[in-house]
Scaffold this motif. Structure first.
Motif, PDB file in Angstrom:
ATOM      1  N   PRO A 163      20.720  58.255  55.348  1.00 22.73           N
ATOM      2  CA  PRO A 163      21.052  57.964  56.752  1.00 22.73           C
ATOM      3  C   PRO A 163      22.521  57.625  56.970  1.00 22.73           C
ATOM      4  CG  PRO A 163      19.010  56.890  56.140  1.00 22.73           C
ATOM      5  CD  PRO A 163      19.573  57.454  54.880  1.00 22.73           C
ATOM      6  N   GLY A 164      23.067  56.779  56.090  1.00 15.43           N
ATOM      7  CA  GLY A 164      24.462  56.394  56.246  1.00 15.43           C
ATOM      8  C   GLY A 164      25.405  57.573  56.108  1.00 15.43           C
ATOM      9  N   LEU A 165      25.190  58.385  55.097  1.00 18.25           N
ATOM     10  CA  LEU A 165      26.044  59.563  54.886  1.00 18.25           C
ATOM     11  C   LEU A 165      25.942  60.528  56.052  1.00 18.25           C
ATOM     12  CD1 LEU A 165      27.888  61.332  53.145  1.00 18.25           C
ATOM     13  CD2 LEU A 165      25.841  62.237  52.018  1.00 18.25           C
ATOM     14  N   GLN A 166      24.742  60.737  56.557  1.00 22.87           N
ATOM     15  CA  GLN A 166      24.574  61.659  57.675  1.00 22.87           C
ATOM     16  C   GLN A 166      25.300  61.165  58.920  1.00 22.87           C
ATOM     17  OE1 GLN A 166      23.245  64.715  57.574  1.00 22.87           O
ATOM     18  NE2 GLN A 166      23.013  64.373  55.369  1.00 22.87           N
ATOM     19  N   GLN A 167      25.327  59.862  59.123  1.00 20.44           N
ATOM     20  CA  GLN A 167      26.067  59.305  60.261  1.00 20.44           C
ATOM     21  C   GLN A 167      27.566  59.527  60.092  1.00 20.44           C
ATOM     22  OE1 GLN A 167      25.080  57.955  63.190  1.00 20.44           O
ATOM     23  NE2 GLN A 167      22.986  58.509  62.638  1.00 20.44           N
ATOM     24  N   ARG A 225      30.664  57.400  45.052  1.00 21.48           N
ATOM     25  CA  ARG A 225      29.964  56.728  46.146  1.00 21.48           C
ATOM     26  C   ARG A 225      29.605  57.720  47.253  1.00 21.48           C
ATOM     27  NH1 ARG A 225      27.476  53.418  43.932  1.00 21.48           N
ATOM     28  NH2 ARG A 225      28.000  54.890  42.295  1.00 21.48           N
ATOM     29  N   LEU A 226      30.328  58.817  47.300  1.00 24.08           N
ATOM     30  CA  LEU A 226      30.038  59.859  48.286  1.00 24.08           C
ATOM     31  C   LEU A 226      28.873  60.712  47.825  1.00 24.08           C
ATOM     32  CD1 LEU A 226      31.071  60.989  51.002  1.00 24.08           C
ATOM     33  CD2 LEU A 226      32.534  62.541  49.685  1.00 24.08           C
ATOM     34  N   SER A 227      28.898  61.105  46.559  1.00 25.64           N
ATOM     35  CA  SER A 227      27.809  61.895  45.990  1.00 25.64           C
ATOM     36  C   SER A 227      27.977  61.975  44.480  1.00 25.64           C
ATOM     37  CB  SER A 227      27.792  63.311  46.586  1.00 25.64           C
ATOM     38  OG  SER A 227      26.769  64.092  45.996  1.00 25.64           O
ATOM     39  N   ARG A 228      26.866  62.183  43.788  1.00 25.11           N
ATOM     40  CA  ARG A 228      26.890  62.440  42.348  1.00 25.11           C
ATOM     41  C   ARG A 228      26.358  63.843  42.053  1.00 25.11           C
ATOM     42  NH1 ARG A 228      27.947  58.537  38.511  1.00 25.11           N
ATOM     43  NH2 ARG A 228      27.959  56.347  39.174  1.00 25.11           N
TER      44      ARG A 228
END
Length: 232
Positions: free
Chosen positions: A58-62, A82-85
Protein backbone atom coordinates in the motif's frame (compact mmCIF):
# COMPACT_ATOMS: atom_id res chain seq x y z
CA UNK A 1 11.62 27.59 -4.65
CA UNK A 2 11.86 24.38 -2.62
CA UNK A 3 11.53 21.17 -4.61
CA UNK A 4 8.83 18.75 -3.47
CA UNK A 5 9.81 15.23 -2.45
CA UNK A 6 8.03 12.08 -1.42
CA UNK A 7 9.63 9.56 0.95
CA UNK A 8 9.17 5.82 1.21
CA UNK A 9 10.03 3.27 3.92
CA UNK A 10 9.70 -0.46 4.43
CA UNK A 11 10.29 -3.15 7.03
CA UNK A 12 9.79 -6.85 6.32
CA UNK A 13 9.41 -8.11 9.89
CA UNK A 14 6.21 -7.25 11.74
CA UNK A 15 5.58 -8.82 15.13
CA UNK A 16 3.18 -6.97 17.49
CA UNK A 17 5.08 -8.37 20.50
CA UNK A 18 8.49 -7.22 19.19
CA UNK A 19 7.62 -4.14 17.19
CA UNK A 20 10.55 -1.89 16.29
CA UNK A 21 10.55 1.71 15.12
CA UNK A 22 12.36 0.95 11.86
CA UNK A 23 9.85 2.64 9.52
CA UNK A 24 9.48 5.59 11.90
CA UNK A 25 13.26 5.96 11.93
CA UNK A 26 13.33 5.90 8.14
CA UNK A 27 10.80 8.72 8.07
CA UNK A 28 12.83 10.76 10.55
CA UNK A 29 16.09 10.37 8.61
CA UNK A 30 14.36 11.07 5.31
CA UNK A 31 13.04 14.33 6.76
CA UNK A 32 16.50 15.32 8.00
CA UNK A 33 18.04 14.48 4.63
CA UNK A 34 15.43 16.63 2.87
CA UNK A 35 16.20 19.58 5.15
CA UNK A 36 19.92 19.32 4.40
CA UNK A 37 19.28 19.20 0.64
CA UNK A 38 16.67 21.93 0.51
CA UNK A 39 13.79 19.56 -0.28
CA UNK A 40 10.28 19.55 1.16
CA UNK A 41 8.76 16.16 2.01
CA UNK A 42 5.09 16.41 1.09
CA UNK A 43 4.29 12.82 2.04
CA UNK A 44 5.82 9.73 3.62
CA UNK A 45 4.42 6.24 3.07
CA UNK A 46 5.76 3.16 4.80
CA UNK A 47 5.00 -0.56 4.76
CA UNK A 48 5.28 -2.64 7.93
CA UNK A 49 5.71 -6.39 7.68
CA UNK A 50 5.69 -6.67 3.86
CA UNK A 51 8.52 -8.24 1.91
CA UNK A 52 10.48 -6.28 -0.65
CA UNK A 53 9.90 -9.08 -3.14
CA UNK A 54 6.49 -7.68 -4.07
CA UNK A 55 5.19 -4.36 -5.36
CA UNK A 56 1.76 -5.04 -3.85
CA UNK A 57 2.46 -2.76 -0.91
CA UNK A 58 0.00 0.00 0.00
CA UNK A 59 2.71 2.49 0.91
CA UNK A 60 4.70 1.93 -2.26
CA UNK A 61 1.60 2.18 -4.42
CA UNK A 62 0.75 5.53 -2.84
CA UNK A 63 4.27 6.78 -3.57
CA UNK A 64 4.07 5.70 -7.21
CA UNK A 65 0.66 7.34 -7.51
CA UNK A 66 2.07 10.66 -6.30
CA UNK A 67 5.03 10.39 -8.67
CA UNK A 68 2.97 9.53 -11.75
CA UNK A 69 0.57 12.33 -10.82
CA UNK A 70 3.39 14.85 -10.98
CA UNK A 71 3.15 15.79 -7.29
CA UNK A 72 6.90 15.39 -6.64
CA UNK A 73 10.12 15.26 -8.64
CA UNK A 74 12.22 13.69 -5.89
CA UNK A 75 12.04 10.34 -4.10
CA UNK A 76 13.84 9.82 -0.79
CA UNK A 77 14.54 6.31 0.54
CA UNK A 78 16.95 5.01 3.15
CA UNK A 79 18.59 2.73 0.61
CA UNK A 80 17.62 0.97 -2.61
CA UNK A 81 16.57 -2.26 -0.84
CA UNK A 82 13.87 -0.31 1.03
CA UNK A 83 12.26 0.36 -2.34
CA UNK A 84 12.41 -3.24 -3.52
CA UNK A 85 14.47 -6.42 -3.30
CA UNK A 86 13.45 -7.62 -6.73
CA UNK A 87 15.64 -6.53 -9.67
CA UNK A 88 12.80 -6.78 -12.20
CA UNK A 89 10.54 -4.53 -10.13
CA UNK A 90 13.34 -2.03 -9.63
CA UNK A 91 14.03 -1.83 -13.37
CA UNK A 92 10.35 -1.14 -13.97
CA UNK A 93 10.39 1.66 -11.39
CA UNK A 94 13.63 3.10 -12.79
CA UNK A 95 11.96 3.54 -16.17
CA UNK A 96 8.92 5.06 -14.48
CA UNK A 97 11.10 7.55 -12.60
CA UNK A 98 12.98 8.45 -15.77
CA UNK A 99 9.74 8.99 -17.65
CA UNK A 100 8.48 11.41 -14.99
CA UNK A 101 11.91 13.00 -14.44
CA UNK A 102 12.11 11.94 -10.82
CA UNK A 103 15.46 12.01 -9.01
CA UNK A 104 16.11 9.20 -6.51
CA UNK A 105 17.91 10.06 -3.27
CA UNK A 106 19.15 7.61 -0.66
CA UNK A 107 19.91 8.73 2.88
CA UNK A 108 22.98 6.50 2.79
CA UNK A 109 24.72 7.82 -0.35
CA UNK A 110 22.74 10.83 -1.59
CA UNK A 111 21.44 11.22 -5.13
CA UNK A 112 21.99 8.05 -7.18
CA UNK A 113 22.01 7.34 -10.90
CA UNK A 114 20.63 4.41 -12.89
CA UNK A 115 23.89 2.44 -12.74
CA UNK A 116 24.04 2.54 -8.94
CA UNK A 117 20.35 1.65 -8.72
CA UNK A 118 20.86 -1.33 -11.02
CA UNK A 119 23.84 -2.70 -9.10
CA UNK A 120 22.18 -2.21 -5.73
CA UNK A 121 19.04 -3.86 -7.08
CA UNK A 122 21.01 -6.99 -7.99
CA UNK A 123 22.73 -7.01 -4.60
CA UNK A 124 19.41 -6.57 -2.80
CA UNK A 125 17.82 -9.48 -4.64
CA UNK A 126 20.78 -11.74 -3.87
CA UNK A 127 20.53 -10.79 -0.20
CA UNK A 128 16.82 -11.65 -0.20
CA UNK A 129 17.53 -15.05 -1.74
CA UNK A 130 20.24 -15.69 0.83
CA UNK A 131 17.95 -14.69 3.72
CA UNK A 132 15.23 -17.00 2.36
CA UNK A 133 17.66 -19.91 2.14
CA UNK A 134 19.11 -19.50 5.63
CA UNK A 135 15.66 -19.03 7.18
CA UNK A 136 14.30 -22.21 5.59
CA UNK A 137 17.44 -24.11 6.50
CA UNK A 138 17.08 -23.06 10.14
CA UNK A 139 13.38 -23.99 10.25
CA UNK A 140 14.08 -27.39 8.67
CA UNK A 141 16.81 -28.12 11.22
CA UNK A 142 14.59 -27.01 14.11
CA UNK A 143 11.71 -29.20 12.91
CA UNK A 144 14.07 -32.17 12.56
CA UNK A 145 15.08 -31.74 16.22
CA UNK A 146 11.42 -31.61 17.27
CA UNK A 147 11.29 -27.88 17.92
CA UNK A 148 8.45 -25.48 17.10
CA UNK A 149 9.00 -23.61 13.86
CA UNK A 150 6.74 -20.68 14.82
CA UNK A 151 4.03 -19.06 12.76
CA UNK A 152 0.28 -19.11 13.24
CA UNK A 153 -1.71 -22.29 13.20
CA UNK A 154 -4.26 -22.32 10.39
CA UNK A 155 -7.71 -21.37 11.66
CA UNK A 156 -6.52 -19.78 14.91
CA UNK A 157 -5.81 -16.27 16.09
CA UNK A 158 -4.22 -14.71 19.18
CA UNK A 159 -6.78 -14.15 21.92
CA UNK A 160 -7.16 -11.04 24.05
CA UNK A 161 -7.03 -11.32 27.88
CA UNK A 162 -10.69 -10.27 28.12
CA UNK A 163 -11.76 -13.02 25.73
CA UNK A 164 -9.72 -15.61 27.60
CA UNK A 165 -11.31 -14.67 30.93
CA UNK A 166 -14.80 -14.83 29.39
CA UNK A 167 -14.16 -18.21 27.79
CA UNK A 168 -12.58 -19.56 31.00
CA UNK A 169 -15.73 -18.62 32.91
CA UNK A 170 -17.81 -20.34 30.25
CA UNK A 171 -15.80 -23.54 30.54
CA UNK A 172 -16.14 -23.61 34.31
CA UNK A 173 -19.87 -22.90 34.33
CA UNK A 174 -20.65 -25.44 31.59
CA UNK A 175 -18.63 -28.14 33.33
CA UNK A 176 -20.40 -27.53 36.66
CA UNK A 177 -23.79 -27.75 34.96
CA UNK A 178 -22.95 -30.92 33.04
CA UNK A 179 -21.04 -32.78 35.77
CA UNK A 180 -22.27 -31.54 39.16
CA UNK A 181 -21.15 -34.71 41.02
CA UNK A 182 -17.65 -34.96 39.62
CA UNK A 183 -15.33 -33.28 42.09
CA UNK A 184 -12.18 -34.56 40.34
CA UNK A 185 -13.41 -33.37 36.98
CA UNK A 186 -14.48 -30.04 38.46
CA UNK A 187 -11.02 -29.53 39.95
CA UNK A 188 -9.40 -30.33 36.62
CA UNK A 189 -11.66 -27.87 34.86
CA UNK A 190 -10.95 -25.18 37.44
CA UNK A 191 -7.20 -25.61 36.98
CA UNK A 192 -7.61 -25.50 33.21
CA UNK A 193 -9.81 -22.40 33.36
CA UNK A 194 -7.25 -20.61 35.51
CA UNK A 195 -4.46 -21.51 33.12
CA UNK A 196 -6.68 -20.52 30.23
CA UNK A 197 -7.40 -17.08 31.65
CA UNK A 198 -3.75 -16.46 32.56
CA UNK A 199 -2.10 -17.51 29.32
CA UNK A 200 -0.92 -14.58 27.19
CA UNK A 201 -0.24 -16.67 24.10
CA UNK A 202 -3.36 -18.80 23.92
CA UNK A 203 -4.77 -19.28 20.45
CA UNK A 204 -8.51 -19.56 19.98
CA UNK A 205 -10.56 -20.49 16.95
CA UNK A 206 -11.72 -17.60 14.81
CA UNK A 207 -15.15 -19.08 14.16
CA UNK A 208 -17.40 -18.36 17.15
CA UNK A 209 -15.04 -19.45 20.00
CA UNK A 210 -17.60 -19.30 22.87
CA UNK A 211 -20.09 -21.47 20.99
CA UNK A 212 -17.41 -23.98 20.04
CA UNK A 213 -16.20 -24.18 23.64
CA UNK A 214 -19.72 -24.59 24.95
CA UNK A 215 -20.45 -27.46 22.55
CA UNK A 216 -17.18 -29.16 23.47
CA UNK A 217 -17.74 -28.66 27.21
CA UNK A 218 -21.01 -30.58 27.13
CA UNK A 219 -19.13 -33.75 26.12
CA UNK A 220 -16.10 -33.43 28.43
CA UNK A 221 -14.68 -36.51 30.14
CA UNK A 222 -15.20 -36.70 33.88
CA UNK A 223 -11.47 -36.75 34.67
CA UNK A 224 -8.37 -35.13 33.28
CA UNK A 225 -7.86 -31.92 31.39
CA UNK A 226 -10.89 -30.90 29.28
CA UNK A 227 -10.17 -31.26 25.58
CA UNK A 228 -12.08 -28.08 24.68
CA UNK A 229 -9.17 -25.77 25.31
CA UNK A 230 -5.58 -25.64 24.25
CA UNK A 231 -2.97 -23.89 26.38
CA UNK A 232 0.58 -23.23 25.24
Amino acid sequence: MIDAAVACGRKSFDNPDERTSSVDDQQLFAQKYAERCGLEVIAFHGDDGITGATMERPGLQQVLKLITGGKARNLIIEDVDRLSRDAEHLHYMFKLFRLHQVAVHTVVTGKVDDLVLAFKGIIGEQQRMRITYTTRRGLRDKATRGGATGGRVLGYRRATPARMRRDASLISSRFTTSRPNSSAGSSACTRTARAYSGSATLLTRTASPPRALANAASTMPAYGTPRCCRVT
